[in-house]
Write a protein that holds these residues in place. Structure first.
Motif, PDB file in Angstrom:
ATOM      1  N   MET A  22       1.210  -1.479   0.261  1.00  8.24           N
ATOM      2  CA  MET A  22       0.181   0.010   0.289  1.00  8.24           C
ATOM      3  C   MET A  22       0.950   1.575   0.215  1.00  8.24           C
ATOM      4  O   MET A  22       1.809   0.907   0.671  1.00  8.24           O
ATOM      5  N   ASN A  23       0.553   2.309  -1.143  1.00  4.57           N
ATOM      6  CA  ASN A  23       1.358   3.848  -0.756  1.00  4.57           C
ATOM      7  C   ASN A  23       0.407   4.505  -0.648  1.00  4.57           C
ATOM      8  O   ASN A  23      -0.958   4.303  -0.511  1.00  4.57           O
ATOM      9  N   ALA A  24       1.263   5.317   0.024  1.00  3.01           N
ATOM     10  CA  ALA A  24       0.657   6.858   0.584  1.00  3.01           C
ATOM     11  C   ALA A  24      -0.575   7.475  -0.273  1.00  3.01           C
ATOM     12  O   ALA A  24      -1.336   7.916   0.640  1.00  3.01           O
ATOM     13  N   ALA A  25      -0.294   7.277  -1.539  1.00  4.36           N
ATOM     14  CA  ALA A  25      -0.944   8.406  -2.627  1.00  4.36           C
ATOM     15  C   ALA A  25      -2.290   7.055  -2.269  1.00  4.36           C
ATOM     16  O   ALA A  25      -3.102   7.721  -3.100  1.00  4.36           O
ATOM     17  N   SER A  26      -2.010   5.965  -1.980  1.00  5.12           N
ATOM     18  CA  SER A  26      -3.512   5.178  -2.110  1.00  5.12           C
ATOM     19  C   SER A  26      -4.885   4.878  -1.220  1.00  5.12           C
ATOM     20  O   SER A  26      -5.649   4.537  -0.946  1.00  5.12           O
ATOM     21  N   VAL A  27      -3.938   5.483   0.150  1.00  2.00           N
ATOM     22  CA  VAL A  27      -4.954   5.589   1.782  1.00  2.00           C
ATOM     23  C   VAL A  27      -5.644   5.879   1.481  1.00  2.00           C
ATOM     24  O   VAL A  27      -5.416   7.123   0.410  1.00  2.00           O
ATOM     25  N   LEU A  28      -6.703   5.988   1.913  1.00  2.00           N
ATOM     26  CA  LEU A  28      -8.211   6.720   2.074  1.00  2.00           C
ATOM     27  C   LEU A  28      -8.379   7.395   3.320  1.00  2.00           C
ATOM     28  O   LEU A  28      -8.032   6.697   4.107  1.00  2.00           O
ATOM     29  N   TRP A  29      -8.529   8.112   3.136  1.00  2.00           N
ATOM     30  CA  TRP A  29      -9.230   8.749   4.308  1.00  2.00           C
ATOM     31  C   TRP A  29     -10.476   8.934   5.119  1.00  2.00           C
ATOM     32  O   TRP A  29     -10.992   9.360   3.783  1.00  2.00           O
ATOM     33  N   GLN A  30     -10.306   9.148   6.446  1.00  2.16           N
ATOM     34  CA  GLN A  30     -12.099   9.047   6.938  1.00  2.16           C
ATOM     35  C   GLN A  30     -11.804  10.587   7.402  1.00  2.16           C
ATOM     36  O   GLN A  30     -10.740  10.713   8.647  1.00  2.16           O
ATOM     37  N   LYS A  31     -12.697  11.099   8.186  1.00 13.09           N
ATOM     38  CA  LYS A  31     -12.637  12.335   9.113  1.00 13.09           C
ATOM     39  C   LYS A  31     -12.811  11.696  10.629  1.00 13.09           C
ATOM     40  O   LYS A  31     -12.705  10.175  10.984  1.00 13.09           O
ATOM     41  N   ASN A  32     -11.645  12.514  11.211  1.00 11.26           N
ATOM     42  CA  ASN A  32     -11.413  11.197  12.762  1.00 11.26           C
ATOM     43  C   ASN A  32     -12.996  10.870  13.481  1.00 11.26           C
ATOM     44  O   ASN A  32     -13.625  12.237  13.836  1.00 11.26           O
ATOM     45  N   PRO A  33     -13.661   9.790  13.931  1.00 16.17           N
ATOM     46  CA  PRO A  33     -15.454  10.396  14.533  1.00 16.17           C
ATOM     47  C   PRO A  33     -15.212  10.549  15.499  1.00 16.17           C
ATOM     48  O   PRO A  33     -15.776  10.985  16.012  1.00 16.17           O
ATOM     49  N   ALA A  34     -14.016  10.732  15.999  1.00 13.37           N
ATOM     50  CA  ALA A  34     -13.866  11.547  17.602  1.00 13.37           C
ATOM     51  C   ALA A  34     -14.029  13.272  17.805  1.00 13.37           C
ATOM     52  O   ALA A  34     -14.841  13.679  18.325  1.00 13.37           O
ATOM     53  N   LEU A  35     -14.250  13.469  16.468  1.00  9.82           N
ATOM     54  CA  LEU A  35     -14.247  14.637  16.390  1.00  9.82           C
ATOM     55  C   LEU A  35     -15.787  15.916  16.102  1.00  9.82           C
ATOM     56  O   LEU A  35     -16.412  14.657  15.245  1.00  9.82           O
ATOM     57  N   ALA A  36     -16.032  16.936  16.793  1.00  8.35           N
ATOM     58  CA  ALA A  36     -17.255  17.608  16.722  1.00  8.35           C
ATOM     59  C   ALA A  36     -16.980  18.632  15.172  1.00  8.35           C
ATOM     60  O   ALA A  36     -16.436  19.258  15.873  1.00  8.35           O
ATOM     61  N   TRP A  37     -18.076  18.794  14.301  1.00  4.20           N
ATOM     62  CA  TRP A  37     -17.323  19.398  13.612  1.00  4.20           C
ATOM     63  C   TRP A  37     -18.563  20.612  12.595  1.00  4.20           C
ATOM     64  O   TRP A  37     -19.554  19.517  12.287  1.00  4.20           O
ATOM     65  N   ARG A  38     -19.001  21.602  12.583  1.00  5.07           N
ATOM     66  CA  ARG A  38     -19.797  22.263  11.758  1.00  5.07           C
ATOM     67  C   ARG A  38     -19.005  23.668  11.184  1.00  5.07           C
ATOM     68  O   ARG A  38     -18.011  24.325  11.554  1.00  5.07           O
TER      69      ARG A  38
ATOM     70  N   PHE B 228     -13.158  22.573   1.847  1.00  2.00           N
ATOM     71  CA  PHE B 228     -14.042  21.850   1.051  1.00  2.00           C
ATOM     72  C   PHE B 228     -13.028  19.802   0.449  1.00  2.00           C
ATOM     73  O   PHE B 228     -13.877  19.073  -0.022  1.00  2.00           O
ATOM     74  N   LEU B 229     -12.329  19.768   0.888  1.00  2.00           N
ATOM     75  CA  LEU B 229     -11.303  18.610   1.684  1.00  2.00           C
ATOM     76  C   LEU B 229     -12.509  18.195   1.805  1.00  2.00           C
ATOM     77  O   LEU B 229     -12.782  17.138   1.995  1.00  2.00           O
ATOM     78  N   TRP B 230     -11.755  19.053   3.198  1.00  2.00           N
ATOM     79  CA  TRP B 230     -13.233  18.271   4.375  1.00  2.00           C
ATOM     80  C   TRP B 230     -14.972  17.447   4.202  1.00  2.00           C
ATOM     81  O   TRP B 230     -15.566  16.793   4.789  1.00  2.00           O
ATOM     82  N   LYS B 231     -15.434  18.353   3.293  1.00  2.00           N
ATOM     83  CA  LYS B 231     -16.716  17.786   3.220  1.00  2.00           C
ATOM     84  C   LYS B 231     -16.448  16.523   2.123  1.00  2.00           C
ATOM     85  O   LYS B 231     -17.732  15.795   1.540  1.00  2.00           O
ATOM     86  N   ASN B 232     -16.030  16.574   1.878  1.00  2.00           N
ATOM     87  CA  ASN B 232     -15.290  15.466   0.161  1.00  2.00           C
ATOM     88  C   ASN B 232     -15.165  13.793   0.753  1.00  2.00           C
ATOM     89  O   ASN B 232     -15.001  13.255   0.440  1.00  2.00           O
ATOM     90  N   ILE B 233     -13.684  14.123   2.410  1.00  2.00           N
ATOM     91  CA  ILE B 233     -13.539  13.119   2.637  1.00  2.00           C
ATOM     92  C   ILE B 233     -14.756  12.386   4.417  1.00  2.00           C
ATOM     93  O   ILE B 233     -15.359  12.492   4.768  1.00  2.00           O
ATOM     94  N   ASP B 234     -14.379  11.320   2.754  1.00  2.00           N
ATOM     95  CA  ASP B 234     -15.746  10.464   3.543  1.00  2.00           C
ATOM     96  C   ASP B 234     -15.291   8.585   3.208  1.00  2.00           C
ATOM     97  O   ASP B 234     -16.102   8.404   4.064  1.00  2.00           O
ATOM     98  N   GLY B 235     -14.277   8.728   3.633  1.00  2.00           N
ATOM     99  CA  GLY B 235     -13.602   6.831   3.862  1.00  2.00           C
ATOM    100  C   GLY B 235     -12.754   6.393   2.748  1.00  2.00           C
ATOM    101  O   GLY B 235     -13.100   5.294   2.965  1.00  2.00           O
ATOM    102  N   TYR B 236     -13.911   6.251   1.623  1.00  2.00           N
ATOM    103  CA  TYR B 236     -13.945   5.753   0.193  1.00  2.00           C
ATOM    104  C   TYR B 236     -12.951   6.953  -1.151  1.00  2.00           C
ATOM    105  O   TYR B 236     -12.684   6.115  -1.884  1.00  2.00           O
ATOM    106  N   LYS B 237     -12.545   7.808  -0.777  1.00  5.36           N
ATOM    107  CA  LYS B 237     -11.246   8.595  -1.034  1.00  5.36           C
ATOM    108  C   LYS B 237      -9.877   8.947  -0.644  1.00  5.36           C
ATOM    109  O   LYS B 237      -9.506   8.872   0.229  1.00  5.36           O
ATOM    110  N   CYS B 238      -8.889   8.600  -1.634  1.00  4.26           N
ATOM    111  CA  CYS B 238      -7.618   8.543  -1.791  1.00  4.26           C
ATOM    112  C   CYS B 238      -8.075   9.731  -1.731  1.00  4.26           C
ATOM    113  O   CYS B 238      -8.386  10.944  -2.669  1.00  4.26           O
TER     114      CYS B 238
END
Lengths: 99, 261
Positions: A1-17, A42-52
């Protein structure tokens, strides 16, 4: 697995708005407040656990009409920063899965 | 309201009812000295209301194993709250009681679209001016420079959104005035981050900047994610709908001249 292929998700422990067109993120454990600029929001809104990074960069390039290579560099830089602030966490790889 | 209550065993219990920001509580205890101190400390907020939050003090025996939705410890005193009951244990004096009551109130307010804020609140022309800042910023100074009878609190303000408007309430939690706040409320005119300076000056703050100023001064003690998410929603709503300012002020009453009407 290389760094570019990592899928990202929001830290579920955080509250945001979104407040005042700024994404505000709070860590309940220490009440630290983080603010994201326009691009970060913009990135934050699109980070959903399915995108690298490449997926997010493609969206960024389309939204802000920038060259793909510049969008990728900016995206990787922002993801790195958000990850270092523990706003993001990588999606755990499934056993036996290769990305 | 403040009568001894029949008891099935042990020392007779007495109860005291109070309401802070329209959040009603019933304190029940067997300790006569503590009861006297609480009755005196919260006298201005004594009020019976329907469906109060029932708090039993120092009854260690019952339902020890029942899981708490919210818990907090302060210098040997412990708060445990669940949907069935709220208990304060190990409370030896009025100061411990006062601390646990603040903590409990801050938690209960989340379900009532409100929050507690380190802030002095002064009422002028029927509107509440809420001055927030860390210890030493000048909350008590602002209160002391305001006309007599207009100070809701010099230390901890309670803000709630109700019937389409934000209202500020006085609380019985003391600051340097060494006296309980006023048991009244008023619609909020503005939130003011206070800074002592050589001249009086008012600057409008963007909502996100006001939020940054509020956060260190909000009283909240739950590490639980959902409670914090709801608190952030409440604070976000507050800074979006209440005008926010920075007030740089000298230590004299002339600062009122730069405040909006």
């Amino acid at each position: 697995m290389n760094a570019a292929s990592v899928l990202w998700q929001k830290n579920p422990a955080l509250a945001w708005r979104e407040i005042d067109e700024t994404t505000v993120i709070i860590s309940p454990s220490d009440s630290v407040m983080h603010e994201l600029n326009d691009t970060g929001s913009f990135l934050w809104k699109n980070i959903d656990g399915y995108k690298c990074a490449a997926d997010l960069a493609a969206l960024l390039a389309e939204k802000y009409e920038v060259a793909p290579d510049i969008a990728l560099t900016d995206t990787q830089s922002l993801l790195e920063e958000m990850s270092s602030r523990k706003l993001l966490v990588p999606v755990p790889a499934m056993v036996g899965e290769s990305r | 309201m403040n009568a001894p209550e029949a008891n099935s065993g042990g020392a007779p219990k007495q109860q005291f009812e109070l309401s802070i920001g329209c959040v009603p509580f019933r304190l029940q205890m067997a300790d006569v000295e503590l009861f006297r101190a609480a009755s005196s400390r919260y006298a201005a907020f004594a009020e019976a209301a329907a469906q109060p939050i029932h708090i039993t003090l120092n009854e260690f025996s019952k339902s020890e194993s029942r899981p708490a939705e919210f818990g907090y410890e302060f210098e040997g005193a412990e708060l445990r709250a669940s949907s069935q009951e709220t208990r304060f244990d190990g409370v030896r004096n009025e100061y411990a009681l006062d601390s646990l009551l603040r903590v409990l109130l801050s938690w209960k307010l989340v379900g009532r679209h409100g929050f507690l804020l380190h802030a002095a609140t002064v009422v002028r022309d029927g509107k509440a001016y809420v001055f927030t800042g860390r210890s030493g910023a000048g909350k008590s100074t602002v209160a002391s420079l305001s006309p007599e009878g207009t100070v809701l609190t010099d230390e901890i303000s309670l803000l709630r959104f109700e019937n389409g408007e934000w209202r500020a309430y006085g609380t019985p939690f003391w600051g340097e005035f060494r006296a309980a706040g006023s048991n009244t409320s008023a619609p909020v005119r503005g939130l003011f981050r206070i800074v002592q300076a050589a001249e009086n000056r008012l600057t409008t703050l963007r909502p996100v900047v006001m939020l940054r100023a509020l956060l260190p001064n909000v009283l909240f003690f739950s590490p639980e994610f959902e409670a914090n998410r709801r608190l952030l929603d409440i604070l976000g709503h507050a800074v979006d709908s209440i005008p926010g300012y920075e007030l740089a002020f000298r230590k004299n009453a002339a600062f009122w001249e730069v405040l909006p009407e």
